[in-house]
Write an enzyme that holds these catalytic residues in place. Sequence first.
Site, mmCIF file in Angstrom:
data_model
loop_
_atom_site.group_PDB
_atom_site.id
_atom_site.type_symbol
_atom_site.label_atom_id
_atom_site.label_comp_id
_atom_site.label_asym_id
_atom_site.label_seq_id
_atom_site.Cartn_x
_atom_site.Cartn_y
_atom_site.Cartn_z
ATOM 1 C CB ILE A 188 -0.758 0.431 1.049
ATOM 2 C CG1 ILE A 188 -1.588 -1.153 1.373
ATOM 3 C CG2 ILE A 188 -1.676 1.188 1.142
ATOM 4 C CD1 ILE A 188 -2.134 -1.851 0.315
ATOM 5 N N PRO B 272 1.224 5.451 0.039
ATOM 6 C CG PRO B 272 3.362 6.423 1.267
ATOM 7 C CD PRO B 272 2.913 5.208 0.592
ATOM 8 C CB THR C 102 3.336 11.552 2.089
ATOM 9 O OG1 THR C 102 3.278 10.313 2.692
ATOM 10 C CG2 THR C 102 2.234 12.507 2.577
ATOM 11 N N GLY D 113 -2.753 6.570 6.141
ATOM 12 C CA GLY D 113 -2.720 7.196 7.531
ATOM 13 C C GLY D 113 -3.750 5.800 8.566
ATOM 14 C CB CYS E 156 5.833 9.255 9.084
ATOM 15 S SG CYS E 156 4.170 9.514 7.270
ATOM 16 C CG LEU F 109 10.715 4.367 8.859
ATOM 17 C CD1 LEU F 109 11.143 5.660 9.819
ATOM 18 C CD2 LEU F 109 11.795 3.739 8.770
#
Length: 590
Positions: free
Chosen positions: A112, A114, A116, A197, A248, A417
């Site tokens: 999956i 993201p 960002t 998320g 993140c 991470l």
Amino acid sequence: MSADKDLISVQQARDLVEAAHRAQAEIARFDQAKIDRICEAMAKGALRESPRVAALAVEETGYGIPEDKQEKNRFAAEDVWNYFKNLRTVGVVSETKDVVEIASPRGVVAGIIPSTNPTSTAIFKILIAIKSRNSIVMSPHPSAARCINEVAKVMRDAGAKEGLPAEAIGCMSTATIEGTEALMKHKQTAVILATGGIGLVRAAYSSGKPAFGVGPGNVPVLIERTADVPKAVQDILTGKCFDNGTICASEQAIVVDAPIEMAVREQFKVQGAHFLNPSEADQLAKIVATPQRSLNPLIVGKSVETIAKMSGITVPPGTRCLMVDVGGVGRDFPLSMEKLSPILAFYVEDGLERGAARCSEVLHYGGMGHTAGIHTRSREAAIRYGAEMPASPVCVNTPTTHGAIGFSTALPPSMTLGCGSWGGNVTSDNVSPLHLMDIKRVAFETRAVASKRPAVAAQPAAMPPSRPVSRVAAAQQAPGAVATPKVSREEIAAIVDRFLANRQPETSPLPAPPPPAETRQDYQRSAAANGESARPGTPPENGRKAADFVSEDDVRRAIQKGEKIYVGPKTIITPSARDIGEPAEVFAKA
């Protein structure tokens, strides 16, 4: 229209997983040299195209800075690959006298991705999946589907030139929530790598599949009183401003030890940060948070100038970061959340203990387990701080953005991470190819186990009757026997004649007619699935033999070969074998 899109997405997920499953069965047979040639080619291809796909990511998502995204791509394609390129992932990977470790791939990885960090995360996940002999199917964030699919194409084409099956790297072009769930829950999906998320990560963990999920980070950094203040501020701004704060692990809140507050404030101003007054802070908070107190996606990855304009505030030219004194942590303080943009919350606490407590409070508000940082000249203070943080990693005297991913620290380089049990994750490691392998351990006995019934030495087997030996010959063969005259040919012939005369004739049963070809094939497939040696022409009467015992490995082998395992009322099936086999419809009644 939405329902049609969901149906397309679900069907796409199913088709891609089934194709990837077939490809993975082929990859599993590759030797180490071939796997490494494929990964080397893919890494070089991704590195070559990193500027182009970085620009495409910014254009498509509106997040970040092209040059910084290019650097993240380079890190994923070059630093990650160089770190793991010599890692053994095929066959025996470790061996001692007592334990031999053998690597086994997991199967199809659901990745999956993201919005960002879309291209760098895709590069990373493809490399670690193929390195560990898995295939991968990616579900891209809808706002980054084009650039992620382009990365998949680049690496697929590069790998195919070295023998990688093209279907080993799949990427959905239509990704909806329903399609992503279908990907994660598919019976042939082996493991999930979820970056996104908190809702998506929770869905991954509730899918029933092993999952490595990485949720949001709300990274606090303590500047302790012994810190090198100019370097600490420099590192914080370097991390916070990199790619406009979209990683993140980037700093979100600064907690300053009271004795050095003024020195820290001055250094932030000197190095390009701008402190907002209370009125300006309120205006900023209104556009950072939605009425539901969630992060406004419109400010994610945007520049200071764009955010200031959206807030209706004026900042000096060249401002790198917006600084806001925040009175507390939680829903009543919107700027205490993860902001994913060049905005920093600012707190002052007196002493290491109170500073660590404030940092822990920030982590509890939306960043549990992800990352924390400290700047200090005291190794003891760093360790005391780390012991208090519900986070892994804890970065010392370095930008957390770069330290957490292993760029500026000795941590394994990774774009995924683990947040540990604090963040509801299965690991607190930086995820690597090691997490996408199962390790079999062949363990030899090192300490004998006492038994109430000791083993009895077996009696020597009797001499077969078809080879009679005379007393004279036996005496000649006995150790230490005295030499005796040789037995004549005539005496030997007489002994043989007497033996044959006393033998009863043996009757040979008539050979059974061979079974039909179809029955033989069914029996051979059944025997092979049960780990037996299939003997053509000798199946049971019904052509199907029930297995006595079925393990997880038996089921995985049958799934890979597309075969059935025949079971009966007395068949013992391990729980893990049943969990895998029943959804895959592997079992059939004998």
